[in-house]
Design a protein around this motif. Structure first.
Motif, mmCIF file in Angstrom:
data_model
loop_
_atom_site.group_PDB
_atom_site.id
_atom_site.type_symbol
_atom_site.label_atom_id
_atom_site.label_comp_id
_atom_site.label_asym_id
_atom_site.label_seq_id
_atom_site.Cartn_x
_atom_site.Cartn_y
_atom_site.Cartn_z
ATOM 1 N N ILE A 10 -8.735 2.847 -0.105
ATOM 2 C CA ILE A 10 -7.336 2.408 -0.082
ATOM 3 C C ILE A 10 -6.547 3.184 0.961
ATOM 4 N N PHE A 11 -6.595 4.518 0.860
ATOM 5 C CA PHE A 11 -5.793 5.335 1.770
ATOM 6 C C PHE A 11 -6.316 5.260 3.200
ATOM 7 N N VAL A 63 -5.638 1.565 4.760
ATOM 8 C CA VAL A 63 -4.217 1.345 5.069
ATOM 9 C C VAL A 63 -3.769 2.267 6.199
ATOM 10 N N SER A 111 -2.268 0.362 9.286
ATOM 11 C CA SER A 111 -0.934 0.238 8.693
ATOM 12 C C SER A 111 -0.029 -0.713 9.472
ATOM 13 N N HIS A 138 -1.456 -9.198 -9.495
ATOM 14 C CA HIS A 138 -1.354 -8.302 -8.345
ATOM 15 C C HIS A 138 -0.995 -9.078 -7.077
ATOM 16 N N LEU A 157 1.523 -8.306 -3.838
ATOM 17 C CA LEU A 157 0.910 -8.225 -2.505
ATOM 18 C C LEU A 157 1.531 -9.224 -1.535
ATOM 19 N N GLY A 160 -5.962 -9.079 0.158
ATOM 20 C CA GLY A 160 -5.884 -7.872 -0.653
ATOM 21 C C GLY A 160 -6.210 -8.090 -2.110
ATOM 22 N N VAL A 168 -8.968 -6.021 -5.466
ATOM 23 C CA VAL A 168 -8.440 -5.865 -6.823
ATOM 24 C C VAL A 168 -9.367 -6.553 -7.821
ATOM 25 N N ASP A 177 -5.223 4.261 -8.273
ATOM 26 C CA ASP A 177 -3.764 4.186 -8.220
ATOM 27 C C ASP A 177 -3.175 5.379 -7.458
ATOM 28 N N ILE A 223 -2.953 4.498 -3.899
ATOM 29 C CA ILE A 223 -1.777 3.672 -3.597
ATOM 30 C C ILE A 223 -0.535 4.545 -3.475
ATOM 31 N N VAL A 235 -0.465 6.381 -0.238
ATOM 32 C CA VAL A 235 -0.017 5.481 0.829
ATOM 33 C C VAL A 235 1.498 5.405 0.849
ATOM 34 N N TYR A 236 2.088 5.316 -0.330
ATOM 35 C CA TYR A 236 3.553 5.250 -0.422
ATOM 36 C C TYR A 236 4.196 6.501 0.181
#
Length: 215
Positions: free
Chosen positions: A75-76, A79, A83, A154, A158, A170, A174, A202, A205, A208-209
């Motif tokens: 995920i990280f 992205v 990005s 989800h 998305l 995406g 999931v 999670d 995620i 990433v935020y």
């Protein structure tokens, strides 16, 4: 049949109402987790009392931890690498502000995503719905259906968060994650590996935020 369909589609309705109807992350959380608690509350109490669900096997913990770290890294890492293709940071930051994912309650919402979300989602899909469907069909179809409806809501977030066609593509990881966690529930006969793996995913995620969207 009608009852089972309502149970499967209910979480998606709550997300749609809160996120796209009321345009509020806090209200979405209230509706979504309220549904999970209301419908599967009895199962939650059973899970907490069950020796099976409190069984910490070395193999299960290791499996949950390793897959969780892999999901986090995917995920990280993905992205981070793409990005600019995946989303417009400025536009997404404004959207999150419009959804009230900001301010003093932001940390609380993040903690809910990191701790409450994996626990309640796993109890609802990999315990409550699993137990309902496994009585009517084989294990593969049970995992297929629960993973499909798990990934369905989800897609509602998305679609707004990512650029086309990433927002639709995406949904695939999931869905696959749902299949993996459902398999863990079946193999280990406990939710602990799935919950641990889900929490770490999670966390990816949330990282990433903080890396790209936190202001």
């Amino acid at each position: 049949m009608l009852k089972s369909m309502l149970l499967l589609i209910g979480p998606t309705i709550m997300i749609a109402l809160g996120l796209h109807g009321l345009n509020s992350v806090p209200l979405t959380f209230f509706l979504f987790y309220g549904w999970l608690l209301l419908i599967s509350g009895a199962r939650i109490r059973q899970c907490l009392k069950s020796e099976r669900n409190l069984l910490f096997s070395k193999e299960g913990l290791l499996t949950g931890f390793i897959t969780g770290i892999i999901f986090l890294a995917i995920i990280f890492g993905t992205v981070s690498a793409f990005s600019e293709t995946f989303f417009d940071s400025a536009k997404l930051q404004k959207l999150l502000i419009d959804w009230n994912f900001t301010g003093g309650h932001q940390i609380m919402l993040i903690l809910i995503l990191l701790i409450v979300n994996p626990l309640l989602e796993e109890i609802y899909w990999r315990e409550f719905m699993y137990a309902n469907l496994i009585l009517k069909m084989n294990i593969f179809n049970t995992l297929l259906i629960t993973s499909f409806f798990y990934s369905l809501y989800h897609m509602l977030s998305l679609i707004s968060l990512f650029n086309w066609p990433i927002n639709l593509l995406g949904v695939i990881p999931v869905f696959l994650a749902g299949m993996v966690w459902g398999y863990f529930r079946h193999k280990f006969q406990t939710l602990i590996p799935a919950v641990l793996s889900h929490m770490l995913a999670d966390l990816g995620i949330i990282l990433v935020y903080f890396r790209f969207l936190h202001v």
